[in-house]
Design a protein around this motif. Structure first.
Motif, mmCIF file in Angstrom:
data_model
loop_
_atom_site.group_PDB
_atom_site.id
_atom_site.type_symbol
_atom_site.label_atom_id
_atom_site.label_comp_id
_atom_site.label_asym_id
_atom_site.label_seq_id
_atom_site.Cartn_x
_atom_site.Cartn_y
_atom_site.Cartn_z
ATOM 1 N N GLY A 76 -0.822 9.616 6.477
ATOM 2 C CA GLY A 76 -1.395 8.312 6.165
ATOM 3 C C GLY A 76 -2.489 8.396 5.123
ATOM 4 O O GLY A 76 -2.606 9.368 4.386
ATOM 5 N N TRP A 124 0.814 -1.206 0.000
ATOM 6 C CA TRP A 124 0.000 0.000 0.000
ATOM 7 C C TRP A 124 0.855 1.267 0.000
ATOM 8 O O TRP A 124 0.606 2.183 -0.734
ATOM 9 C CB TRP A 124 -0.944 0.000 1.205
ATOM 10 N N PHE A 125 1.876 1.300 0.873
ATOM 11 C CA PHE A 125 2.714 2.489 0.918
ATOM 12 C C PHE A 125 3.912 2.209 1.831
ATOM 13 O O PHE A 125 3.893 1.287 2.645
ATOM 14 C CB PHE A 125 1.949 3.719 1.412
ATOM 15 N N ILE A 145 6.095 2.573 5.083
ATOM 16 C CA ILE A 145 5.585 2.755 6.444
ATOM 17 C C ILE A 145 6.700 3.160 7.399
ATOM 18 O O ILE A 145 7.783 2.579 7.396
ATOM 19 C CB ILE A 145 4.922 1.456 6.951
ATOM 20 N N LEU A 159 4.347 8.361 1.857
ATOM 21 C CA LEU A 159 4.184 8.675 0.438
ATOM 22 C C LEU A 159 4.571 10.118 0.180
ATOM 23 O O LEU A 159 5.150 10.456 -0.844
ATOM 24 C CB LEU A 159 2.728 8.425 0.018
ATOM 25 N N TYR A 167 -4.266 1.445 5.941
ATOM 26 C CA TYR A 167 -4.628 1.078 4.581
ATOM 27 C C TYR A 167 -6.025 0.469 4.525
ATOM 28 O O TYR A 167 -6.608 0.087 5.526
ATOM 29 C CB TYR A 167 -3.612 0.089 4.014
ATOM 30 N N SER A 174 2.155 6.751 6.880
ATOM 31 C CA SER A 174 2.585 6.710 5.486
ATOM 32 C C SER A 174 3.682 7.728 5.246
ATOM 33 O O SER A 174 3.689 8.808 5.825
ATOM 34 C CB SER A 174 1.404 7.016 4.576
#
Length: 688
Positions: A392, A367-368, A370, A385, A399, A383
């Protein structure tokens, strides 16, 4: 107005058989432009000016240093006129001030006063601060909450009793032996891992021994049972009264007896709320509760609601919303949830797997990427990202999957009734350390561990000012907490759910200390408050508010004796809020003052003096101590009565601290009356 210079002398030692002591001073001069001049000969300074009187004085002594102490502070004569002097004799400074008073105004003696840190560490603080005589473990959670800063002021006192309502205790452990008492009819002893042992150690474990340390390390503990299969809810609440009547100033409740969601108060019981209100009104005791370990939210789509977490194909708990755990969620209980402390939070977050230099970076999931256990974070993972804004994904940083489409993160209970956040992840569990065969981890998680840290903090606050009431205690804890809600992007998804923020043990005790002083300055800074009811009406000198916002439904009332200083503060509550600021030069701060407490106590002489006596331990076996916080006691009559008014014992004393031993007392409650021409007090104790 005359300018002033300061002369300072430092301490040095020559090598060789004889060590020559050096004296260090700040010397305040009238005008730095007229400061004496020197040349260097054989490593010493020799006066080179034309003032014969000055030369006569300087020639009598060895001068190692004579220089402007702070030469870079242009524009401030007060600072530039300060000089540092190092000499072989303290007589030099006296000769200069006496012989040349128009040149040398005054001085400060800095000899043998090296600069040091303002943190006090017990000898059993583990690997967090070496050397260590105790358990070989990290107590980084206490550093994160600034406990050593508080210990510079007080480490507690045996007369301050912390009530622990919990399961059994190992009272032979190094941290609890000699300081743990039980309510009548219950000895609470267990030699195995026990929840109560871990909780008690965090609140008030003894310091400077072979174990570890609690927050209020010199406070005593009074314990009562709760229902782990052997005690009813009714008994647990009855015993809260016994704890309060036994002298507990704060009672810790790391347990729950019911839960409910928004608009469905399944855990709320009117009788229990009435009991809580009665205890606060009657005994002015402070109650602290663990907010809960279950996830806080439930929807028809996301089943991450029960104690066991996100169970596949689980049954959603209705009617959905925020989760409230009791007794923590009752009015007049300080509800404590958890915040992470393990890994430093520095932006931007790096996505490089480096356990040493970047320990927070865990992994890249499907998902991303961490980051875990970030300081000041409510969620366990965040998150990255966006390395500069790790809030997050969706609701609170987790997620999505088929059973959690709303993106709920598993974390301990947070809600709109939480008051404050304390460390509750990777916290040292002393009971597990003592009993390795239990299989329990020595670093544990849960609000059961965050609550007693708050209770221990309150114990320290009561030691500094035993006159604090429950409203003042709660106000201070929240006013000086760290705002992790509005000043950290980590917790944007938890607005209005994390109380006032992260507990600050050091600032809480400092604030109480400053409230008491006649020259004190109690500081509130860097916080936005959108709710809570604050009431501090006994600030003995000055209140300073800097970069503070009071808005929405916040209600605040502050009264200081001399001054309220406001810098960059905004006051704009809504129709239900209000702000009330007052100066009252005639206010009485307290008719009692702090007890001397611990080796690191730093109680100023200008604090208000106390008259109130304390009795400890309480409960006891008929042997106990009484301390009156006054220097002189004369012809004090001491009489002991049972609850029916029958005289049990009497004596007289001229001591301000004395012991009583009354053998063969039946179990029950007793009154001790202290009376003289200037003293008239009654104390209660419980005979076990």
């Amino acid at each position: 107005m005359k300018n002033v210079y300061l002369f300072m002398i430092c301490l040095f030692f020559f090598s060789g058989n004889a060590q020559t002591k050096k004296y260090t001073y700040y010397l305040y001069l009238n005008d730095y432009n007229q400061a004496p001049t020197f040349t260097t000969q054989n490593g010493l300074l020799v006066y080179s000016g034309t003032n014969q009187a000055m030369k006569t004085i300087f020639d009598k002594y060895k001068i190692y240093e004579f220089k402007q102490a702070f030469p870079d502070f242009a524009g401030s004569s007060c600072i530039l006129n300060t000089f540092l002097v190092v000499t072989d004799s303290s007589a030099l400074i006296n000769d200069l001030k006496k012989g040349l008073p128009s040149n040398f105004i005054s001085s400060d003696d800095l000899t043998d006063k090296p600069v040091g840190t303002l943190n006090s560490y017990p000898t059993d603080y583990g690997t967090t601060h070496l050397p260590n005589s105790g358990a070989n473990v990290s107590r980084s959670e206490l550093d994160y909450l600034s406990a050593p800063v508080a210990w510079d002021i007080t480490t507690g006192h045996p007369a301050t009793i912390i009530g622990i309502s919990d399961s059994a205790f190992d009272n032979t452990s190094p941290d609890l032996i000699g300081k743990l008492s039980f309510v009548p009819g219950w000895n609470g002893y267990s030699s195995s891992w026990e929840h109560g042992t871990a909780v008690a150690e965090l609140a008030a474990g003894k310091g400077n021994n072979t174990g570890s340390v609690g927050v209020c390390m010199d406070c005593n503990i009074l314990a009562s049972p709760i229902g782990f299969g052997d005690t009813s809810v009714c008994d647990a609440f009855n015993n809260l009264r016994v704890l309060a009547a036994g002298g507990a100033r704060v009672i810790n409740m790391s347990w729950h007896n019911g839960a409910g969601y928004t608009n469905f108060m399944g855990g709320y019981r009117q009788a229990e709320q009435c009991i809580i209100n009665y205890l606060v009104d009657t005994y002015d005791v402070v109650l602290v509760g663990a907010a809960g370990n279950a996830p806080s939210y439930s929807t028809a789509q996301s089943y991450i609601s029960g104690e066991t977490g996100g169970v596949l194909n689980g049954i959603p708990i209705t009617p959905f919303g925020e989760l409230f755990i009791y007794p923590a969620s009752y009015d007049n209980v300080i509800s404590v949830s958890t915040v992470h402390h393990k890994n430093a939070y520095t932006l931007p977050l790096s996505n490089v797997l480096d356990p040493v230099n970047n320990p927070s970076y865990c992994c890249t999931s499907s998902w991303f990427p961490i980051h875990v256990d970030l300081q000041d974070s409510v969620s366990g993972s965040a998150s990255s990202l966006d390395p500069n804004n790790p809030v997050g994904v969706l609701r609170n940083g987790y997620y999505q999957n088929a059973y959690n489409p709303d993106g709920f993160q598993w974390n301990h209970t947070v809600n709109g009734l939480v008051d404050i956040m304390s460390t509750g992840h990777n916290v040292f569990d002393y009971s597990a350390y003592l009993n390795p065969s239990s299989g329990m981890p020595i670093y544990n998680d849960g609000t059961s561990f965050s609550a007693p840290i708050v209770s221990g903090t309150i114990g320290l606050m009561f030691d500094r000012n035993p006159c604090l009431n429950s409203v003042e205690v709660r106000s201070i804890l929240q006013l000086v907490s760290k705002d992790i809600e509005h000043y950290s992007t980590l917790n944007n998804n938890y607005l209005d759910k994390v109380g006032s923020g992260k507990l600050e043990i050091g600032k809480s005790v400092i604030f109480v200390d400053e409230m008491m002083k006649t020259n004190g300055n109690a500081v509130i800074e860097n916080h936005t408050f959108t709710k809570f009811d604050f009431n501090l009406s006994r600030i003995n000198n000055k209140l300073t508010m800097n970069n503070v916002v009071f808005r929405d439904k916040n209600t605040s009332a502050f009264t200081a004796k001399n001054n309220i200083d406001i810098t960059n503060a905004d006051f704009f509550p809504n129709a239900t809020g209000r702000i009330d600021l007052k100066i009252n030069g005639g206010l009485t701060v307290c008719n009692t003052a702090p007890k001397m407490a611990g080796n690191n106590a730093s109680h100023d002489s200008d604090s208000l003096k106390i008259n109130r006596a304390v009795l400890y331990p309480n409960p006891n076996n008929g042997s106990f101590s009484i301390m009156l916080n006054r220097s002189e006691v004369k012809d004090l009559a001491v009489t002991v009565f049972d609850v029916f008014g029958k005289l049990i014992y009497q004596t007289k004393t001229n001591q301000n601290e004395f012991d009583l031993n009354i053998p063969n007392l039946p179990t029950g409650m007793y009154m001790v009356k202290l009376s003289s021409n200037s003293i008239n007090e009654t104390l209660k104790f419980i005979k076990e």
